[in-house]
Design an enzyme around this catalytic site. Sequence first.
Site: not given
Length: 332
Positions: A203, A255
Amino acid sequence: MTVYGSFPGARPRRLRTTPAMRRMVAETRLHPADLILPAFVREGVSEPVPIQAMPGVVQHSRDTLRKAAVEAVEAGVSGIMLFGVPEEAKKDAAGTAGTDPDGILQVAIRDVRAEVGDDLVIMSDLCLDEYTDHGHCGVLDADGRVDNDATLERYAEMAQVQADAGVHVVGPSGMMDGQVGVVRDALDTIGKEDVAILAYTAKYASAFYGPFREAVGSSLRGDRKTYQQDAANARESLRELALDLDEGADMVMVKPAGPYLDILAKVADAVDVPVAAYQISGEYAMIEAAAEKGWIDRDAAILESLTGIRRAGAQMILTYWATEAAQRLGRA
Protein backbone atom coordinates in the site's frame (compact mmCIF):
# COMPACT_ATOMS: atom_id res chain seq x y z
CA MET A 1 17.30 -15.97 -43.76
CA THR A 2 13.72 -17.06 -44.30
CA VAL A 3 12.34 -16.08 -47.69
CA TYR A 4 8.62 -15.43 -47.87
CA GLY A 5 6.54 -15.57 -51.03
CA SER A 6 5.16 -12.15 -50.19
CA PHE A 7 5.97 -9.47 -47.66
CA PRO A 8 5.05 -9.34 -44.90
CA GLY A 9 4.70 -13.06 -44.31
CA ALA A 10 3.45 -12.69 -40.75
CA ARG A 11 0.20 -10.79 -40.44
CA PRO A 12 -0.96 -10.59 -36.78
CA ARG A 13 -3.81 -8.36 -37.94
CA ARG A 14 -5.60 -11.49 -39.20
CA LEU A 15 -6.53 -12.19 -35.58
CA ARG A 16 -8.01 -8.70 -35.12
CA THR A 17 -10.38 -8.62 -38.06
CA THR A 18 -13.77 -8.86 -36.33
CA PRO A 19 -15.20 -8.50 -32.82
CA ALA A 20 -15.85 -12.25 -32.74
CA MET A 21 -12.25 -12.98 -33.74
CA ARG A 22 -10.85 -10.60 -31.12
CA ARG A 23 -13.09 -12.11 -28.47
CA MET A 24 -12.06 -15.65 -29.38
CA VAL A 25 -8.31 -14.98 -29.10
CA ALA A 26 -8.45 -12.63 -26.10
CA GLU A 27 -5.74 -13.48 -23.58
CA THR A 28 -7.41 -11.69 -20.67
CA ARG A 29 -11.07 -11.85 -19.77
CA LEU A 30 -12.99 -9.84 -17.22
CA HIS A 31 -15.78 -11.57 -15.34
CA PRO A 32 -18.20 -10.15 -12.76
CA ALA A 33 -16.76 -12.58 -10.20
CA ASP A 34 -13.40 -10.77 -10.47
CA LEU A 35 -14.90 -7.64 -8.92
CA ILE A 36 -15.29 -6.37 -5.36
CA LEU A 37 -17.32 -3.29 -4.48
CA PRO A 38 -15.90 -0.86 -1.91
CA ALA A 39 -18.78 0.82 -0.06
CA PHE A 40 -19.01 3.56 2.57
CA VAL A 41 -21.70 3.61 5.25
CA ARG A 42 -22.23 6.76 7.28
CA GLU A 43 -23.57 6.85 10.78
CA GLY A 44 -26.66 8.89 11.51
CA VAL A 45 -27.96 9.51 8.00
CA SER A 46 -31.29 8.39 6.57
CA GLU A 47 -30.42 9.16 2.94
CA PRO A 48 -27.23 8.54 0.94
CA VAL A 49 -24.79 11.46 0.88
CA PRO A 50 -23.11 12.12 -2.49
CA ILE A 51 -19.31 12.29 -2.52
CA GLN A 52 -18.49 15.35 -4.58
CA ALA A 53 -15.04 14.18 -5.66
CA MET A 54 -16.39 10.79 -6.76
CA PRO A 55 -19.46 11.35 -8.95
CA GLY A 56 -21.86 8.46 -8.64
CA VAL A 57 -20.44 7.21 -5.31
CA VAL A 58 -22.17 7.91 -2.01
CA GLN A 59 -21.87 7.51 1.70
CA HIS A 60 -24.66 5.03 2.22
CA SER A 61 -27.30 4.97 4.88
CA ARG A 62 -27.83 1.57 6.44
CA ASP A 63 -30.87 0.98 4.24
CA THR A 64 -29.18 1.95 0.97
CA LEU A 65 -26.14 -0.13 1.85
CA ARG A 66 -28.34 -3.21 2.11
CA LYS A 67 -29.84 -2.39 -1.29
CA ALA A 68 -26.37 -1.91 -2.80
CA ALA A 69 -25.33 -5.31 -1.47
CA VAL A 70 -28.35 -6.99 -3.06
CA GLU A 71 -27.67 -5.22 -6.36
CA ALA A 72 -24.05 -6.41 -6.26
CA VAL A 73 -25.17 -10.01 -5.71
CA GLU A 74 -27.62 -9.80 -8.58
CA ALA A 75 -24.88 -8.47 -10.88
CA GLY A 76 -22.55 -11.34 -10.00
CA VAL A 77 -20.02 -9.30 -7.99
CA SER A 78 -18.05 -11.50 -5.60
CA GLY A 79 -17.46 -9.24 -2.63
CA ILE A 80 -18.09 -5.97 -0.84
CA MET A 81 -15.46 -4.09 1.17
CA LEU A 82 -17.08 -2.00 3.89
CA PHE A 83 -15.79 1.28 5.31
CA GLY A 84 -17.47 2.95 8.27
CA VAL A 85 -17.91 6.70 8.60
CA PRO A 86 -18.67 7.52 12.24
CA GLU A 87 -20.21 10.67 13.61
CA GLU A 88 -17.53 13.32 14.06
CA ALA A 89 -18.19 13.58 17.79
CA LYS A 90 -17.31 9.90 18.25
CA LYS A 91 -13.76 10.26 16.95
CA ASP A 92 -10.98 10.23 19.52
CA ALA A 93 -7.23 9.68 19.75
CA ALA A 94 -7.56 5.90 20.06
CA GLY A 95 -10.31 5.40 17.48
CA THR A 96 -12.55 3.68 20.00
CA ALA A 97 -15.58 3.78 17.67
CA GLY A 98 -13.69 1.30 15.53
CA THR A 99 -13.76 -1.33 18.27
CA ASP A 100 -17.22 -0.59 19.62
CA PRO A 101 -19.39 -3.66 18.91
CA ASP A 102 -22.16 -1.20 18.08
CA GLY A 103 -19.93 1.06 15.98
CA ILE A 104 -21.08 1.88 12.48
CA LEU A 105 -18.83 -0.63 10.70
CA GLN A 106 -19.85 -3.52 12.91
CA VAL A 107 -23.52 -2.57 12.51
CA ALA A 108 -23.04 -2.43 8.74
CA ILE A 109 -21.42 -5.87 8.68
CA ARG A 110 -24.39 -7.32 10.55
CA ASP A 111 -26.83 -5.54 8.24
CA VAL A 112 -25.22 -6.85 5.06
CA ARG A 113 -24.78 -10.34 6.46
CA ALA A 114 -28.46 -10.42 7.43
CA GLU A 115 -29.44 -9.18 3.97
CA VAL A 116 -27.33 -11.38 1.69
CA GLY A 117 -25.86 -14.06 3.95
CA ASP A 118 -23.06 -15.92 2.22
CA ASP A 119 -24.09 -14.84 -1.29
CA LEU A 120 -21.54 -12.02 -1.12
CA VAL A 121 -18.10 -12.15 0.48
CA ILE A 122 -18.33 -9.49 3.17
CA MET A 123 -15.02 -7.76 3.76
CA SER A 124 -14.17 -5.05 6.25
CA ASP A 125 -11.53 -2.36 6.36
CA LEU A 126 -9.44 -3.02 9.45
CA CYS A 127 -7.85 0.35 10.18
CA LEU A 128 -8.25 3.21 12.64
CA ASP A 129 -8.03 6.20 10.32
CA GLU A 130 -11.79 6.67 9.96
CA TYR A 131 -12.20 6.73 13.73
CA THR A 132 -9.28 8.80 15.03
CA ASP A 133 -9.52 12.56 15.55
CA HIS A 134 -6.04 12.95 14.05
CA GLY A 135 -6.85 10.81 11.01
CA HIS A 136 -3.87 8.49 11.22
CA CYS A 137 -4.08 4.71 10.89
CA GLY A 138 -2.92 4.09 14.44
CA VAL A 139 -2.48 5.55 17.88
CA LEU A 140 0.15 8.23 18.34
CA ASP A 141 3.06 8.31 20.77
CA ALA A 142 4.20 11.31 22.83
CA ASP A 143 6.07 12.70 19.83
CA GLY A 144 3.04 12.50 17.52
CA ARG A 145 4.31 9.53 15.53
CA VAL A 146 2.23 6.44 14.89
CA ASP A 147 3.13 3.86 17.55
CA ASN A 148 3.38 0.58 15.64
CA ASP A 149 3.08 -1.91 18.50
CA ALA A 150 0.39 -0.02 20.42
CA THR A 151 -1.58 0.15 17.18
CA LEU A 152 -1.31 -3.62 16.73
CA GLU A 153 -3.17 -4.08 20.01
CA ARG A 154 -6.00 -1.97 18.65
CA TYR A 155 -6.02 -3.93 15.38
CA ALA A 156 -6.40 -7.16 17.33
CA GLU A 157 -9.50 -5.75 19.02
CA MET A 158 -10.88 -4.52 15.71
CA ALA A 159 -10.43 -7.93 14.11
CA GLN A 160 -12.34 -9.60 16.90
CA VAL A 161 -15.34 -7.26 16.88
CA GLN A 162 -15.55 -7.41 13.08
CA ALA A 163 -15.42 -11.20 13.18
CA ASP A 164 -18.08 -11.30 15.86
CA ALA A 165 -20.26 -9.11 13.62
CA GLY A 166 -20.09 -11.75 10.90
CA VAL A 167 -17.44 -10.61 8.44
CA HIS A 168 -15.95 -13.20 6.06
CA VAL A 169 -12.67 -11.37 5.38
CA VAL A 170 -10.78 -8.67 7.28
CA GLY A 171 -8.50 -6.28 5.44
CA PRO A 172 -5.78 -4.85 7.68
CA SER A 173 -4.81 -1.75 5.72
CA GLY A 174 -2.71 0.34 8.09
CA MET A 175 0.72 -0.93 6.97
CA MET A 176 1.89 -1.59 10.52
CA ASP A 177 4.77 -4.03 10.84
CA GLY A 178 3.45 -7.37 12.06
CA GLN A 179 -0.22 -6.56 11.54
CA VAL A 180 -1.15 -9.76 9.71
CA GLY A 181 0.34 -12.02 12.37
CA VAL A 182 -1.33 -10.16 15.22
CA VAL A 183 -4.70 -10.19 13.47
CA ARG A 184 -4.41 -13.91 12.71
CA ASP A 185 -3.65 -14.69 16.35
CA ALA A 186 -6.51 -12.47 17.53
CA LEU A 187 -9.00 -14.22 15.27
CA ASP A 188 -7.82 -17.71 16.15
CA THR A 189 -7.94 -16.90 19.86
CA ILE A 190 -11.71 -16.37 19.71
CA GLY A 191 -12.38 -19.36 17.48
CA LYS A 192 -12.69 -17.42 14.23
CA GLU A 193 -10.24 -19.53 12.24
CA ASP A 194 -12.48 -19.36 9.18
CA VAL A 195 -12.27 -15.58 8.88
CA ALA A 196 -9.75 -14.87 6.12
CA ILE A 197 -7.19 -12.08 5.91
CA LEU A 198 -6.76 -9.94 2.81
CA ALA A 199 -3.41 -8.29 3.48
CA TYR A 200 -2.84 -4.80 2.15
CA THR A 201 0.66 -5.94 1.31
CA ALA A 202 1.90 -3.13 -0.93
CA LYS A 203 0.00 0.00 0.00
CA TYR A 204 1.76 3.06 -1.31
CA ALA A 205 1.67 6.63 0.01
CA SER A 206 -0.17 8.02 -2.99
CA ALA A 207 -1.52 11.34 -4.19
CA PHE A 208 -4.41 9.41 -5.72
CA TYR A 209 -6.11 8.87 -2.35
CA GLY A 210 -7.43 12.45 -2.34
CA PRO A 211 -11.14 11.80 -3.00
CA PHE A 212 -11.14 8.99 -0.43
CA ARG A 213 -10.49 11.57 2.29
CA GLU A 214 -13.88 13.08 1.55
CA ALA A 215 -15.50 9.66 1.30
CA VAL A 216 -14.56 8.69 4.85
CA GLY A 217 -14.68 12.19 6.37
CA SER A 218 -10.96 12.01 7.15
CA SER A 219 -9.49 14.15 9.91
CA LEU A 220 -5.94 13.55 8.70
CA ARG A 221 -3.27 16.03 9.69
CA GLY A 222 0.08 15.54 7.96
CA ASP A 223 0.73 12.48 5.81
CA ARG A 224 1.26 8.73 6.10
CA LYS A 225 4.70 8.46 4.57
CA THR A 226 6.27 6.92 7.69
CA TYR A 227 4.17 3.79 7.34
CA GLN A 228 2.85 3.51 3.78
CA GLN A 229 5.35 2.55 1.08
CA ASP A 230 7.40 5.03 -0.90
CA ALA A 231 6.36 5.32 -4.55
CA ALA A 232 10.00 5.02 -5.62
CA ASN A 233 10.41 1.50 -4.23
CA ALA A 234 9.64 -1.84 -5.86
CA ARG A 235 11.80 -4.46 -4.12
CA GLU A 236 10.41 -3.32 -0.80
CA SER A 237 6.99 -4.59 -1.83
CA LEU A 238 8.38 -8.10 -2.21
CA ARG A 239 9.82 -7.92 1.29
CA GLU A 240 6.41 -6.88 2.61
CA LEU A 241 4.89 -9.74 0.63
CA ALA A 242 7.20 -12.34 2.17
CA LEU A 243 6.41 -11.06 5.67
CA ASP A 244 2.65 -11.08 5.13
CA LEU A 245 2.68 -14.61 3.77
CA ASP A 246 4.84 -15.80 6.63
CA GLU A 247 2.40 -14.24 9.09
CA GLY A 248 -0.59 -16.04 7.57
CA ALA A 249 -2.14 -13.84 4.89
CA ASP A 250 -4.73 -15.73 2.84
CA MET A 251 -4.80 -13.14 0.05
CA VAL A 252 -2.61 -10.16 -0.77
CA MET A 253 -3.27 -6.80 -2.37
CA VAL A 254 -1.54 -3.97 -4.19
CA LYS A 255 -2.94 -0.45 -3.74
CA PRO A 256 -3.27 1.74 -5.81
CA ALA A 257 -3.70 -0.37 -8.93
CA GLY A 258 -3.18 1.67 -12.10
CA PRO A 259 0.03 3.54 -11.21
CA TYR A 260 1.55 0.35 -9.76
CA LEU A 261 0.88 -2.30 -12.39
CA ASP A 262 4.58 -3.22 -12.36
CA ILE A 263 4.35 -3.99 -8.64
CA LEU A 264 1.15 -5.95 -9.19
CA ALA A 265 2.85 -8.06 -11.86
CA LYS A 266 5.83 -8.77 -9.60
CA VAL A 267 3.58 -9.80 -6.73
CA ALA A 268 1.39 -11.99 -8.93
CA ASP A 269 4.43 -13.76 -10.34
CA ALA A 270 5.82 -14.43 -6.87
CA VAL A 271 2.88 -16.04 -5.04
CA ASP A 272 0.44 -18.92 -5.10
CA VAL A 273 -2.29 -17.13 -3.13
CA PRO A 274 -5.02 -14.96 -4.65
CA VAL A 275 -3.89 -11.44 -5.58
CA ALA A 276 -6.09 -8.36 -5.43
CA ALA A 277 -5.62 -4.79 -6.60
CA TYR A 278 -7.55 -1.71 -5.50
CA GLN A 279 -8.49 0.79 -8.19
CA ILE A 280 -8.65 3.72 -5.82
CA SER A 281 -10.65 6.92 -5.58
CA GLY A 282 -8.26 9.08 -7.59
CA GLU A 283 -8.18 6.59 -10.43
CA TYR A 284 -11.98 6.60 -10.44
CA ALA A 285 -12.21 10.38 -10.24
CA MET A 286 -9.80 10.96 -13.14
CA ILE A 287 -11.81 8.82 -15.54
CA GLU A 288 -15.12 10.29 -14.42
CA ALA A 289 -13.79 13.86 -14.69
CA ALA A 290 -12.27 13.35 -18.14
CA ALA A 291 -15.44 11.65 -19.35
CA GLU A 292 -17.59 14.48 -17.99
CA LYS A 293 -15.49 16.88 -20.07
CA GLY A 294 -16.07 14.73 -23.13
CA TRP A 295 -12.36 13.99 -23.46
CA ILE A 296 -12.62 10.19 -23.26
CA ASP A 297 -15.19 7.46 -23.79
CA ARG A 298 -16.23 6.71 -20.21
CA ASP A 299 -17.52 3.16 -20.64
CA ALA A 300 -14.60 2.07 -22.79
CA ALA A 301 -12.09 3.64 -20.40
CA ILE A 302 -13.61 1.86 -17.41
CA LEU A 303 -13.37 -1.58 -19.01
CA GLU A 304 -9.92 -0.88 -20.43
CA SER A 305 -8.58 0.18 -17.04
CA LEU A 306 -10.03 -2.92 -15.38
CA THR A 307 -8.69 -5.18 -18.12
CA GLY A 308 -5.21 -3.70 -17.64
CA ILE A 309 -5.33 -4.47 -13.93
CA ARG A 310 -6.53 -7.99 -14.61
CA ARG A 311 -3.86 -8.48 -17.29
CA ALA A 312 -1.14 -7.39 -14.85
CA GLY A 313 -2.07 -10.28 -12.55
CA ALA A 314 -4.96 -9.31 -10.28
CA GLN A 315 -7.49 -12.07 -9.75
CA MET A 316 -9.69 -9.70 -7.77
CA ILE A 317 -10.22 -6.00 -8.39
CA LEU A 318 -11.70 -3.60 -5.88
CA THR A 319 -13.39 -0.89 -7.92
CA TYR A 320 -16.17 1.61 -7.36
CA TRP A 321 -17.54 0.55 -10.74
CA ALA A 322 -17.87 -3.09 -9.63
CA THR A 323 -21.65 -3.41 -9.91
CA GLU A 324 -21.93 -1.30 -13.06
CA ALA A 325 -19.08 -3.12 -14.77
CA ALA A 326 -20.46 -6.51 -13.71
CA GLN A 327 -23.85 -5.63 -15.17
CA ARG A 328 -22.25 -4.64 -18.47
CA LEU A 329 -20.10 -7.78 -18.57
CA GLY A 330 -23.14 -9.90 -17.86
CA ARG A 331 -24.88 -8.42 -20.88
CA ALA A 332 -21.86 -8.80 -23.16
